[in-house]
Design a protein around this motif. Structure first.
Motif, PDB file in Angstrom:
ATOM      1  N   UNK A  49       0.735  -1.134   0.161  1.00 61.43           N
ATOM      2  CA  UNK A  49      -0.096  -0.067  -0.014  1.00 61.43           C
ATOM      3  C   UNK A  49       0.991   1.097   0.088  1.00 61.43           C
ATOM      4  N   UNK A  50       0.722   2.138  -1.154  1.00 61.43           N
ATOM      5  CA  UNK A  50       1.543   3.246  -1.248  1.00 61.43           C
ATOM      6  C   UNK A  50       0.827   4.367  -0.416  1.00 61.43           C
ATOM      7  N   UNK A  51       1.656   5.104   0.367  1.00 61.09           N
ATOM      8  CA  UNK A  51       1.365   6.166   1.100  1.00 61.09           C
ATOM      9  C   UNK A  51       1.637   7.408   0.691  1.00 61.09           C
ATOM     10  N   UNK A  52       0.772   8.348   0.751  1.00 58.47           N
ATOM     11  CA  UNK A  52       0.947   9.792   0.051  1.00 58.47           C
ATOM     12  C   UNK A  52       1.540  10.456   1.133  1.00 58.47           C
ATOM     13  N   UNK A  53       2.125  11.844   0.503  1.00 61.20           N
ATOM     14  CA  UNK A  53       2.698  12.760   1.314  1.00 61.20           C
ATOM     15  C   UNK A  53       1.920  13.011   2.650  1.00 61.20           C
ATOM     16  N   UNK A  54       0.661  13.249   2.424  1.00 62.20           N
ATOM     17  CA  UNK A  54      -0.165  13.812   3.747  1.00 62.20           C
ATOM     18  C   UNK A  54      -0.117  12.649   4.611  1.00 62.20           C
ATOM     19  N   UNK A  55      -0.427  11.563   4.216  1.00 63.06           N
ATOM     20  CA  UNK A  55      -0.234  10.234   5.325  1.00 63.06           C
ATOM     21  C   UNK A  55       0.982  10.321   5.895  1.00 63.06           C
ATOM     22  N   UNK A  56       1.858  10.264   5.099  1.00 65.55           N
ATOM     23  CA  UNK A  56       3.235  10.092   5.782  1.00 65.55           C
ATOM     24  C   UNK A  56       3.933  11.443   6.576  1.00 65.55           C
ATOM     25  N   UNK A  57       3.187  12.491   6.341  1.00 62.89           N
ATOM     26  CA  UNK A  57       3.265  13.718   7.198  1.00 62.89           C
ATOM     27  C   UNK A  57       2.892  13.325   8.613  1.00 62.89           C
ATOM     28  N   UNK A  58       1.934  12.688   8.915  1.00 62.26           N
ATOM     29  CA  UNK A  58       1.269  12.363  10.097  1.00 62.26           C
ATOM     30  C   UNK A  58       2.123  11.643  10.967  1.00 62.26           C
ATOM     31  N   UNK A  59       3.038  10.766  10.260  1.00 67.51           N
ATOM     32  CA  UNK A  59       3.875   9.634  10.921  1.00 67.51           C
ATOM     33  C   UNK A  59       5.306  10.570  11.401  1.00 67.51           C
ATOM     34  N   UNK A  60       5.738  11.243  10.436  1.00 66.56           N
ATOM     35  CA  UNK A  60       7.095  12.007  10.679  1.00 66.56           C
ATOM     36  C   UNK A  60       6.995  13.313  10.260  1.00 66.56           C
ATOM     37  N   UNK A  61       6.253  14.185  11.156  1.00 74.68           N
ATOM     38  CA  UNK A  61       6.141  15.587  10.470  1.00 74.68           C
ATOM     39  C   UNK A  61       7.298  16.305  10.538  1.00 74.68           C
ATOM     40  N   UNK A  62       8.203  16.124  11.353  1.00 76.34           N
ATOM     41  CA  UNK A  62       9.607  17.093  11.430  1.00 76.34           C
ATOM     42  C   UNK A  62      10.600  16.448  10.172  1.00 76.34           C
ATOM     43  N   UNK A  63      10.431  15.351   9.938  1.00 74.57           N
ATOM     44  CA  UNK A  63      11.235  14.787   8.731  1.00 74.57           C
ATOM     45  C   UNK A  63      10.773  15.469   7.536  1.00 74.57           C
ATOM     46  N   UNK A  64       9.374  15.209   7.424  1.00 78.29           N
ATOM     47  CA  UNK A  64       8.778  15.803   6.216  1.00 78.29           C
ATOM     48  C   UNK A  64       8.852  17.034   5.887  1.00 78.29           C
ATOM     49  N   UNK A  65       8.940  18.132   7.039  1.00 78.39           N
ATOM     50  CA  UNK A  65       9.045  19.567   6.967  1.00 78.39           C
ATOM     51  C   UNK A  65      10.387  19.863   6.170  1.00 78.39           C
ATOM     52  N   UNK A  66      11.353  18.993   6.898  1.00 75.90           N
ATOM     53  CA  UNK A  66      12.925  19.367   6.360  1.00 75.90           C
ATOM     54  C   UNK A  66      12.937  19.157   4.947  1.00 75.90           C
ATOM     55  N   UNK A  67      12.418  17.841   4.379  1.00 75.21           N
ATOM     56  CA  UNK A  67      12.278  17.331   3.109  1.00 75.21           C
ATOM     57  C   UNK A  67      11.770  18.353   2.106  1.00 75.21           C
TER      58      UNK A  67
ATOM     59  N   UNK B 294       8.748   4.293   9.021  1.00 70.72           N
ATOM     60  CA  UNK B 294       8.438   4.966   7.699  1.00 70.72           C
ATOM     61  C   UNK B 294       9.708   5.205   6.879  1.00 70.72           C
ATOM     62  N   UNK B 295      10.864   4.711   7.343  1.00 73.49           N
ATOM     63  CA  UNK B 295      12.244   5.213   6.559  1.00 73.49           C
ATOM     64  C   UNK B 295      12.166   4.970   4.990  1.00 73.49           C
ATOM     65  N   UNK B 296      11.665   3.473   4.802  1.00 75.13           N
ATOM     66  CA  UNK B 296      11.614   3.442   3.355  1.00 75.13           C
ATOM     67  C   UNK B 296      10.635   3.931   2.517  1.00 75.13           C
ATOM     68  N   UNK B 297       9.304   4.118   3.221  1.00 69.34           N
ATOM     69  CA  UNK B 297       8.396   4.874   2.256  1.00 69.34           C
ATOM     70  C   UNK B 297       8.661   6.149   2.077  1.00 69.34           C
ATOM     71  N   UNK B 298       9.457   6.901   3.189  1.00 69.71           N
ATOM     72  CA  UNK B 298       9.665   8.357   3.035  1.00 69.71           C
ATOM     73  C   UNK B 298      10.933   8.389   1.837  1.00 69.71           C
ATOM     74  N   UNK B 299      11.821   7.390   1.869  1.00 70.77           N
ATOM     75  CA  UNK B 299      12.817   7.482   0.948  1.00 70.77           C
ATOM     76  C   UNK B 299      12.216   7.398  -0.462  1.00 70.77           C
ATOM     77  N   UNK B 300      11.065   6.631  -0.548  1.00 69.15           N
ATOM     78  CA  UNK B 300      10.574   6.564  -1.977  1.00 69.15           C
ATOM     79  C   UNK B 300       9.773   7.565  -2.041  1.00 69.15           C
ATOM     80  N   UNK B 301       9.188   8.175  -1.144  1.00 73.71           N
ATOM     81  CA  UNK B 301       8.391   9.194  -1.686  1.00 73.71           C
ATOM     82  C   UNK B 301       9.280  10.478  -1.952  1.00 73.71           C
ATOM     83  N   UNK B 302      10.336  10.705  -1.473  1.00 72.93           N
ATOM     84  CA  UNK B 302      11.161  11.621  -1.966  1.00 72.93           C
ATOM     85  C   UNK B 302      11.611  11.368  -3.231  1.00 72.93           C
TER      86      UNK B 302
END
Ligand code: ZN
Length: 335
Positions: free
Chosen positions: A1-19, A41-49
């Motif tokens: 299941x692929x998670x969107x930016x908005x979904x992943x932002x709930x997991x890791x708000x600080x990391x996604x703000x930086x990115x 969410x390391x891999x998901x966020x790597x793929x998101x970026x």
């Protein structure tokens, strides 16, 4: 299941703000190290970026569209300029890094950009790590590396110093519960799952796992027979427990469930019903809570934690359980 930016932002708000800032300002680093325990969410966020870098219709300057050809191929794991390296057996071997380098010495198949993700980067052999180091020292323009690890302390400092390091924190139980319910887990079941694991995927698997459903029943039953005579409890161990909890990991799971029962009983006694996790068993637990004391519950919790330590030190599980239940019975009318 692929998670969107908005979904992943709930997991890791600080990391996604930086990115997000790096993407918007066009200052994406050559190499990132994502460190954090499993399920953060390391891999998901790597793929998101990665998608954000390749996407042909980026939204607001940072969000991948999830719909273009590039986004879709990255989600499906078949974009020719995106490479994933994982341990081959126990380690990441030097040949794996060399073939990555050979791949990267060519131009991008479809663009000038290339991305590689190294999962469990701490598992690189010494020669693999040295080989990667050279690669990081002379970054190709357009190349982005993501190193993912649960154990950053095992990575060469010379590699760490060439990466931008981002810490991934475990989900808070509240966020986890919300995510689980959004993913279709019954609200009465989500709090227990959120106590047992930090990983959303693992929680969702447990939710539909027959073994786990049965495990909960056996643990509750064990608690119930603790008030009976020692013979009855030994019989119950033989009949249910030993045949269900065989592997070390399973026994830990069983003991964790037992611990959560004691915790729930404490919460009930402290009138903090909203904290309990065995929600479906609420009425039954209230009855149990009337018959015990806070002191006894905390002694029992210490005994369970002690049993978990003994299990870690490879004590015979059968002996460990027999000692534990006798200890747990202390203070009941039979001792
Ligand atoms: Zn796209």
């Amino acid at each position: 299941m692929v998670k969107t930016w908005d979904q992943l932002e709930e997991f890791q708000p600080t990391v996604l703000k930086m990115l997000k800032n790096s993407l918007v300002k066009n200052r994406v680093a050559h190499a990132y190290l994502f460190e954090g325990i499993r399920g953060t969410g390391k891999r998901e966020i790597g793929l998101l970026l990665t998608k954000a870098l390749f996407c042909t219709s980026v939204i607001d300057g940072f969000k991948p569209c999830e719909a273009c050809n590039n986004c879709r191929r990255i989600s499906n794991g078949n974009h020719p300029d995106v490479h994933l390296v994982e341990p081959d057996g126990l380690s990441i071997k030097v040949d794996q890094i060399r073939s990555l380098q050979a791949e990267f010495s060519k131009k991008g198949v479809e663009s000038l950009k290339k991305v590689y993700l190294i999962s469990h980067a701490d598992k690189m052999s010494v020669s693999a790590a040295n080989s990667l180091l050279k690669f990081l020292e002379e970054p190709n323009p357009g190349t982005t590396a993501f190193l993912l690890t649960e154990q950053p302390q095992q990575i060469l400092p010379t590699i760490l110093s060439r990466c931008q390091i981002l810490a991934f924190h475990p989900l808070s139980p509240q966020v986890m519960i919300k995510q689980l319910v959004e993913n279709g887990v019954a609200p009465a079941k989500a709090p227990l799952l959120a106590q047992l694991t930090n990983s959303l995927d693992e929680a969702q698997k447990l939710n539909v796992d027959e073994w786990f459903a049965q495990a909960q029943k056996i643990v509750l039953k064990l608690y119930e027979v603790l008030g009976k005579n020692p013979l009855e409890i030994m019989v119950s161990l033989q009949a249910d427990w030993f045949s269900h909890f065989k592997e070390k990991e399973q026994i830990h799971r069983g003991l964790d469930l037992l611990l959560l029962i004691f915790k729930d009983l404490l919460y009930i006694q402290l009138d903090k019903q909203e904290q309990i996790v065995f929600i479906a068993e609420n009425e039954r637990l209230k009855q149990f809570a009337l018959k015990t004391s806070g002191k006894r519950l905390s002694d029992q919790m210490s005994a369970v934690l002690d049993a978990k330590r003994k299990l870690e030190k490879n004590m015979n599980p059968q002996l460990m359980m027999e000692q534990l239940v006798l200890k747990l019975q202390e203070g009941s009318s039979f001792v």
